[in-house]
Each structure stands twice: as C-alpha cells, then as structure tokens.
Design an enzyme around this catalytic site. Structure first.
Site, PDB file in Angstrom:
ATOM      1  N   LYS A  19       0.843  -1.205   0.000  1.00  0.00           N
ATOM      2  CA  LYS A  19       0.000   0.000   0.000  1.00  0.00           C
ATOM      3  C   LYS A  19       0.874   1.249   0.000  1.00  0.00           C
ATOM      4  O   LYS A  19       0.609   2.203  -0.740  1.00  0.00           O
ATOM      5  CB  LYS A  19      -0.889  -0.020   1.254  1.00  0.00           C
ATOM      6  CG  LYS A  19      -1.484   1.311   1.645  1.00  0.00           C
ATOM      7  CD  LYS A  19      -2.410   1.187   2.825  1.00  0.00           C
ATOM      8  CE  LYS A  19      -1.824   1.472   4.180  1.00  0.00           C
ATOM      9  NZ  LYS A  19      -1.397   2.853   4.426  1.00  0.00           N
TER      10      LYS A  19
ATOM     11  N   CYS B 276      -5.301   7.613   9.263  1.00  0.00           N
ATOM     12  CA  CYS B 276      -5.632   6.984  10.540  1.00  0.00           C
ATOM     13  C   CYS B 276      -5.475   7.977  11.682  1.00  0.00           C
ATOM     14  O   CYS B 276      -4.572   8.804  11.677  1.00  0.00           O
ATOM     15  CB  CYS B 276      -4.721   5.781  10.771  1.00  0.00           C
ATOM     16  SG  CYS B 276      -5.215   4.342   9.807  1.00  0.00           S
TER      17      CYS B 276
ATOM     18  N   VAL C  90       7.249   6.493  17.186  1.00  0.00           N
ATOM     19  CA  VAL C  90       7.026   7.172  15.901  1.00  0.00           C
ATOM     20  C   VAL C  90       5.804   8.093  15.965  1.00  0.00           C
ATOM     21  O   VAL C  90       5.876   9.250  15.553  1.00  0.00           O
ATOM     22  CB  VAL C  90       6.897   6.150  14.750  1.00  0.00           C
ATOM     23  CG1 VAL C  90       6.612   6.857  13.428  1.00  0.00           C
ATOM     24  CG2 VAL C  90       8.169   5.318  14.643  1.00  0.00           C
TER      25      VAL C  90
ATOM     26  N   ASP D 257       3.953   0.111  12.402  1.00  0.00           N
ATOM     27  CA  ASP D 257       2.769  -0.639  11.934  1.00  0.00           C
ATOM     28  C   ASP D 257       2.779  -2.108  12.380  1.00  0.00           C
ATOM     29  O   ASP D 257       1.786  -2.797  12.226  1.00  0.00           O
ATOM     30  CB  ASP D 257       2.716  -0.596  10.398  1.00  0.00           C
ATOM     31  CG  ASP D 257       2.648   0.819   9.896  1.00  0.00           C
ATOM     32  OD1 ASP D 257       1.543   1.324   9.715  1.00  0.00           O
ATOM     33  OD2 ASP D 257       3.717   1.439   9.727  1.00  0.00           O
TER      34      ASP D 257
ATOM     35  N   ARG E 113      -4.376  10.650   3.368  1.00  0.00           N
ATOM     36  CA  ARG E 113      -3.409  11.755   3.437  1.00  0.00           C
ATOM     37  C   ARG E 113      -2.653  11.912   2.128  1.00  0.00           C
ATOM     38  O   ARG E 113      -1.746  12.735   2.012  1.00  0.00           O
ATOM     39  CB  ARG E 113      -2.413  11.483   4.567  1.00  0.00           C
ATOM     40  CG  ARG E 113      -3.024  11.635   5.938  1.00  0.00           C
ATOM     41  CD  ARG E 113      -2.089  11.158   7.005  1.00  0.00           C
ATOM     42  NE  ARG E 113      -0.793  11.803   6.975  1.00  0.00           N
ATOM     43  CZ  ARG E 113      -0.524  12.989   7.491  1.00  0.00           C
ATOM     44  NH1 ARG E 113      -1.476  13.677   8.084  1.00  0.00           N
ATOM     45  NH2 ARG E 113       0.687  13.504   7.429  1.00  0.00           N
TER      46      ARG E 113
HETATM   47  N1  EPU Z   1       5.711  14.313  11.115  1.00  0.00           N
HETATM   48  C1  EPU Z   1       5.730  15.647  11.460  1.00  0.00           C
HETATM   49  N2  EPU Z   1       5.551  16.570  10.461  1.00  0.00           N
HETATM   50  C2  EPU Z   1       5.365  16.219   9.168  1.00  0.00           C
HETATM   51  C3  EPU Z   1       5.355  14.842   8.816  1.00  0.00           C
HETATM   52  C4  EPU Z   1       5.532  13.903   9.826  1.00  0.00           C
HETATM   53  O1  EPU Z   1       5.908  16.001  12.623  1.00  0.00           O
HETATM   54  O2  EPU Z   1       5.205  17.099   8.312  1.00  0.00           O
HETATM   55  C5  EPU Z   1       5.883  13.301  12.177  1.00  0.00           C
HETATM   56  C6  EPU Z   1       4.614  12.484  12.366  1.00  0.00           C
HETATM   57  O3  EPU Z   1       3.679  13.139  13.187  1.00  0.00           O
HETATM   58  C7  EPU Z   1       5.165  11.222  13.011  1.00  0.00           C
HETATM   59  C8  EPU Z   1       6.511  11.070  12.319  1.00  0.00           C
HETATM   60  O4  EPU Z   1       6.841  12.347  11.774  1.00  0.00           O
HETATM   61  O5  EPU Z   1       5.372  11.419  14.383  1.00  0.00           O
HETATM   62  C9  EPU Z   1       6.557  10.034  11.233  1.00  0.00           C
HETATM   63  O6  EPU Z   1       5.549  10.273  10.249  1.00  0.00           O
HETATM   64  P1  EPU Z   1       5.774   9.898   8.715  1.00  0.00           P
HETATM   65  O7  EPU Z   1       5.712  11.145   7.915  1.00  0.00           O
HETATM   66  O8  EPU Z   1       6.984   9.047   8.605  1.00  0.00           O
HETATM   67  O9  EPU Z   1       4.512   9.004   8.396  1.00  0.00           O
HETATM   68  P2  EPU Z   1       3.554   9.077   7.145  1.00  0.00           P
HETATM   69  O10 EPU Z   1       4.322   9.299   5.900  1.00  0.00           O
HETATM   70  O11 EPU Z   1       2.397   9.956   7.427  1.00  0.00           O
HETATM   71  C10 EPU Z   1       3.753   6.544   6.510  1.00  0.00           C
HETATM   72  C11 EPU Z   1       2.785   5.421   6.335  1.00  0.00           C
HETATM   73  C12 EPU Z   1       2.299   4.961   7.674  1.00  0.00           C
HETATM   74  C13 EPU Z   1       3.500   4.503   8.500  1.00  0.00           C
HETATM   75  C14 EPU Z   1       4.512   5.642   8.613  1.00  0.00           C
HETATM   76  C15 EPU Z   1       5.775   5.218   9.314  1.00  0.00           C
HETATM   77  C16 EPU Z   1       1.757   5.890   4.216  1.00  0.00           C
HETATM   78  C17 EPU Z   1       0.533   6.291   3.470  1.00  0.00           C
HETATM   79  N3  EPU Z   1       1.658   5.883   5.530  1.00  0.00           N
HETATM   80  O12 EPU Z   1       3.022   7.591   7.146  1.00  0.00           O
HETATM   81  O13 EPU Z   1       1.462   3.851   7.437  1.00  0.00           O
HETATM   82  O14 EPU Z   1       3.069   4.132   9.785  1.00  0.00           O
HETATM   83  O15 EPU Z   1       4.866   6.100   7.305  1.00  0.00           O
HETATM   84  O16 EPU Z   1       6.413   4.202   8.621  1.00  0.00           O
HETATM   85  O17 EPU Z   1       2.792   5.571   3.631  1.00  0.00           O
HETATM   86  C18 EPU Z   1      -0.371   2.461   7.771  1.00  0.00           C
HETATM   87  O18 EPU Z   1       0.011   1.841   6.774  1.00  0.00           O
HETATM   88  O19 EPU Z   1      -1.313   2.074   8.512  1.00  0.00           O
HETATM   89  C19 EPU Z   1       0.288   3.698   8.130  1.00  0.00           C
HETATM   90  C20 EPU Z   1      -0.189   4.543   9.048  1.00  0.00           C
END
Ligand code: EPU
Length: 460
Positions: free
Chosen positions: A45, A143, A354, A332, A119
C-alpha cells in the site's frame, strides 16, 4: 463465512464497481481456532499509492503491477482521475495503466470528495506544481493515530520556492517562479516528507540535497520507479539523498515491492492464534528486524523462495520492542504483535516512538481480558537503543492472560486488524464493528480469513 448483506459491495462509493470485497462493516467472530493455511500478499500500500502519484510526472503513460485491491488505491485512482489522468486496468491482473497526458487542475471540493480518509493529496503537490503551477490540499485524513502534522512537507515545498497560502477550504500552493533544487534537512526521517521531496526534486531545477531522509524499503522502491522515469537520484551514507533535477521524465513499468506490513500482520496472526500461516510473496530482506523480534517472542519461521511460513516454536516469550524508522521495528507492526504478547509468559514492553497516539487500541484488548498498562509519556530503561522522543508512549503487557469475546469498534487500520486476531484468538464470540476501515490496507481480507479457517459472519 456467511454474508448477511442483501446488496453486498454496491453501496460504498469507494468500492462500487471494483472487485473489493463485500461492504461488511460488522463481523461476528467465534474465536479459539488457530488460523492455518496460505495467504498471498501483493504490492505494498505504502508504495503503490505513491508510485501512482509519480505517474503524474511522466510525459508518457506508466504501468504499475501487483497493485493491491484496497480502498487507499481506489482513493488515489479517483484523485488522479479528477486531475484528468486516465487510469485503466493494465495488461495483467492487478496492473494499472496511468496516462497523465490530459492532466488538469481540480477544485478543492472535487479533491475533498475523493480524498476520503486519505493523506495522499499532500503528495500530489510537487507533481502538480511542475505540471500546472498550482496544487490544492483539502483537510487531510488518514488513521487517527496522533496529530500527523504536515509542517515538514510545507517547509520542504517552501525551500523549493513554492508559496503556501492557507484558506478556509485548505491549502493552495503555487510556484510562480518554478521550483529550484534545495538543501533540506528533515527534523525527523519522515516517510511522507521524504517522498514529498523526491517527487518534487526530480524535476526541480538544479540539485537537491535531502538530509535525515527516511530510507524505508518502500522509499527505495519509489526511487527505483523515479529512476526508471529518467530521474537521477543517489543514496549517500547517513540518510542523505541527492537528486539532480531533470527537465523531463517519461512513464515507467514497475512491479510494486511486497507489502511487508501485511506480511507481518499475518505472521502475528499465526503467533496469536497458535496457527501456521504461509505468507506467499513475503521476503526476508525487508523483514529482518521483524523476524528477529518474531523469533525472540517464541515464533518459528521458514524462509522459502516464494514466501515465509510462520508459527510458534513453543511457549511465547516476553520481548522489549522499540518502534523506529527503518531499519528499526516499524510502528505498523506493534499492534498485531501486542495481541500475541498478551499470550507470552512474562512482561513485555512496547515503546511507540514514531506516533504520539498509537497505543489507544489496547483499551479494547484489556476489555477482552488482556493485562496492558499504557504509559502516555513513555518509559526510560537502560536497555533502550532508540533515542527518547517527546511524543512517545509505552505499553506494558503482562501475560499470559486468556482472551474472551467482546464488542469492539475498530479505531484505525492496524489497530483494527489487531482486534480481528484478538477476537480470533479469544474464547467465545466477539462483535467487531467498523471493519470497513480495514479495506484501506488489507486486500481480500475476508476471503483470506475464511481460507485460514476463521469462523465469522458479516452481520451488517
Ligand atoms: N511528522 C511531522 N511533520 C510532518 C510529517 C511527519 O511532525 O510534516 C511526524 C509524524 O507526526 C510522526 C513522524 O513524523 O510522528 C513520522 O511520520 P511519517 O511522515 O513518517 O509518516 P507518514 O508518511 O504519514 C507513513 C505510512 C504509515 C506509517 C509511517 C511510518 C503511508 C501512506 N503511511 O506515514 O502507514 O506508519 O509512514 O512508517 O505511507 C499504515 O500503513 O497504517 C500507516 C499509518
């Protein structure tokens, strides 16, 4: 499995017309039976949805293979379509052909109507700025596992020269003077912000240096996609990625990396239910950290050419886990693992570093008989290796505690999957509501559960 719906599959606008499964929102599960058999995992995904966005950057059509049939993919498909991209089934099952040649701007309302709880719209920014000079982002979903801010994304876009204007509908981003390569250091190796930089820098003028980048396997696969398109990207030591912008990219033909989150979910289901599950398509390299913890928790696995088999080695043992960015233990993976740890002999501790709110799901496990205490500000311990973060929490799990059936509501994707396996491991009957969320990330979930011998009805 019995389906008690009269018009299964047609009511949900996201799933209508797709081969996604019946529109079940509530399951009645009779637990206490080990899950055994074989399931297949398809493309990840967290790569497929990003690679679909990357198709916007090409001058020609792209083909993406092994795309999972999940609602997050449907959401991105709809978003691409409202931007004028033609998305069709490809030349083999599970492939998509994405043609961006008719790309156009969309309105806030159109994007909002198709974004649902995703997102992903935020990752459209770079490609749309290159293509049309403007990108709109409505309020973002995803989520509910914490604040999930987008400051890293906006700061990165500003570094490229974009102008970010906030309005009551959302955010409007423009690039009146084009996008220029930049030196960017992320405060944290965010997956999404790294993808944002990659998708923007590949066509920005000049060189971009990204420090403190996320290096998850899905990001490496996105880099592979972009390189096929003509991008010049090098991965340097210490989380540094260098991107030399090019004026033009072409379409790609790419098979998605497998979904290691789904593979880990099934592995934990085998552990929690004392079952025996072969996960076709799972690969060892991307799961090394998971496999170490799985083994330490009393799991047994056998890596084969076409997948990995998972079961218990004997009694389950307590473990200490700290979630982290890659190559650490993925956030995850902790939710399904915690279900198994309720059956381990002793005290386990799971530090969630995280996200700031990813242990709330444990309340329902406690309702089912688990002994779990959540420490909202985390716990220090001399054996910890991941640097302490201000937002972290910890769960202390005492086991083994028999689980019993309960009536629970799915809060998010991974937490929801955990409720299913907890209900399957528990004695008696459970009602699990709001399981529709699981279609976001688990393909053919009900059919897979049925093939593994799960005893459940879809009741509404
Ligand atoms: N963060 C910030 N500011 C930002 C972006 C992120 O403070 O602008 C913080 C977040 O709040 C968090 C940390 O950085 O504390 C990590 O967030 P990250 O940006 O890495 O996560 P994401 O890109 O939103 C993706 C996956 C998630 C997975 C995380 C970590 C997708 C669509 N989502 O999220 O997957 O948990 O990386 O590997 O790729 C899932 O599959 O259920 C899921 C939530």
């Amino acid at each position: 499995m019995k389906t008690l719906l009269s018009d299964a599959g047609s009511a949900d606008p996201v799933t209508a017309g797709s081969s996604l499964e019946v529109n079940g929102e509530t399951l009645r599960i009779r637990g206490g039976r080990p899950l055994a058999g074989r399931v297949e995992v398809k493309g990840a995904k967290n790569l497929a949805t990003k690679a679909m966005v990357a198709a916007l950057l090409g001058e020609t059509a792209s083909v993406l293979r092994d795309v999972p049939d999940i609602s997050d993919v449907q959401v991105v498909r709809s978003l691409l379509e409202v931007h004028g991209v033609t998305v069709e089934e490809g030349d083999e099952e599970g492939s998509l052909r994405l043609d961006p040649s008719g790309a156009v701007s969309a309105h806030f309302e159109e994007i909002d109507a198709h974004a649902g709880a995703s997102r992903i719209p935020i990752l459209f920014c770079g490609p749309l700025l290159h293509l049309l000079g403007e990108a709109l982002i409505p309020d973002l979903g995803g989520c509910r596992i914490g604040d999930r801010p987008i400051n890293f994304h906006m700061d990165a876009l500003r570094a490229f020269g974009a102008i970010v204007d906030k309005s009551y509908e959302g955010i409007r981003i423009t690039a009146p003077h084009g996008l220029k390569g930049a030196k960017i250091e992320l405060p944290y190796p965010s997956v999404g912000a790294t993808e944002q930089v990659l998708l923007t820098a590949v066509k920005a003028e000049g060189v971009t240096e990204l420090k403190n980048a996320a290096i998850e396997p899905e990001i490496m696969d996105l880099i592979a996609v972009l390189q096929k398109m003509g991008a010049i990207i090098s991965y340097e030591p210490n989380r540094v990625i260098l991107i030399e912008g090019v004026p033009e990219l072409r379409g790609y033909d790419h098979r998605c990396i497998f979904d290691r989150n789904e593979a880990a979910s099934w592995a934990c289901a085998a552990l929690a239910t004392d079952g025996d599950i072969f996960v076709g398509g799972a690969k060892q390299q991307e799961m090394l950290t998971f496999l170490n913890v799985f083994r330490k928790a009393g799991g047994w696995f056998d890596v084969r050419e076409d997948g990995i088999r998972f079961r218990r080695a004997g009694d389950l043992k307590p473990v200490m886990v700290e979630t982290d960015v890659h190559p650490g233990f993925m956030t995850d993976w902790q939710q399904p693992l915690i279900v198994a740890l309720t059956q381990a002999h002793g005290r386990s501790t799971v530090h969630e570093t995280v996200y700031e709110n990813r242990l709330g799901f444990t309340a329902a496990l406690v309702q089912m008989g688990a002994d779990i205490v959540v420490h909202p500000n985390g716990i220090d311990s001399p054996d910890r290796r991941v640097p302490r973060r201000a937002l972290e929490q910890a769960a202390v799990i005492e086991g083994p505690t028999p689980l019993h059936g309960a009536d629970v509501v799915v809060p998010d994707l991974r937490g929801g999957y955990s409720y299913l396996i907890a209900a399957l491991a528990a004695e008696g009957e459970s009602t699990v509501r709001n399981v529709g969320i699981l279609r976001r990330g688990y393909e053919k979930l009900f059919a897979k559960l049925e093939s593994l011998g799960a005893d459940f009805d879809i009741v509404g």
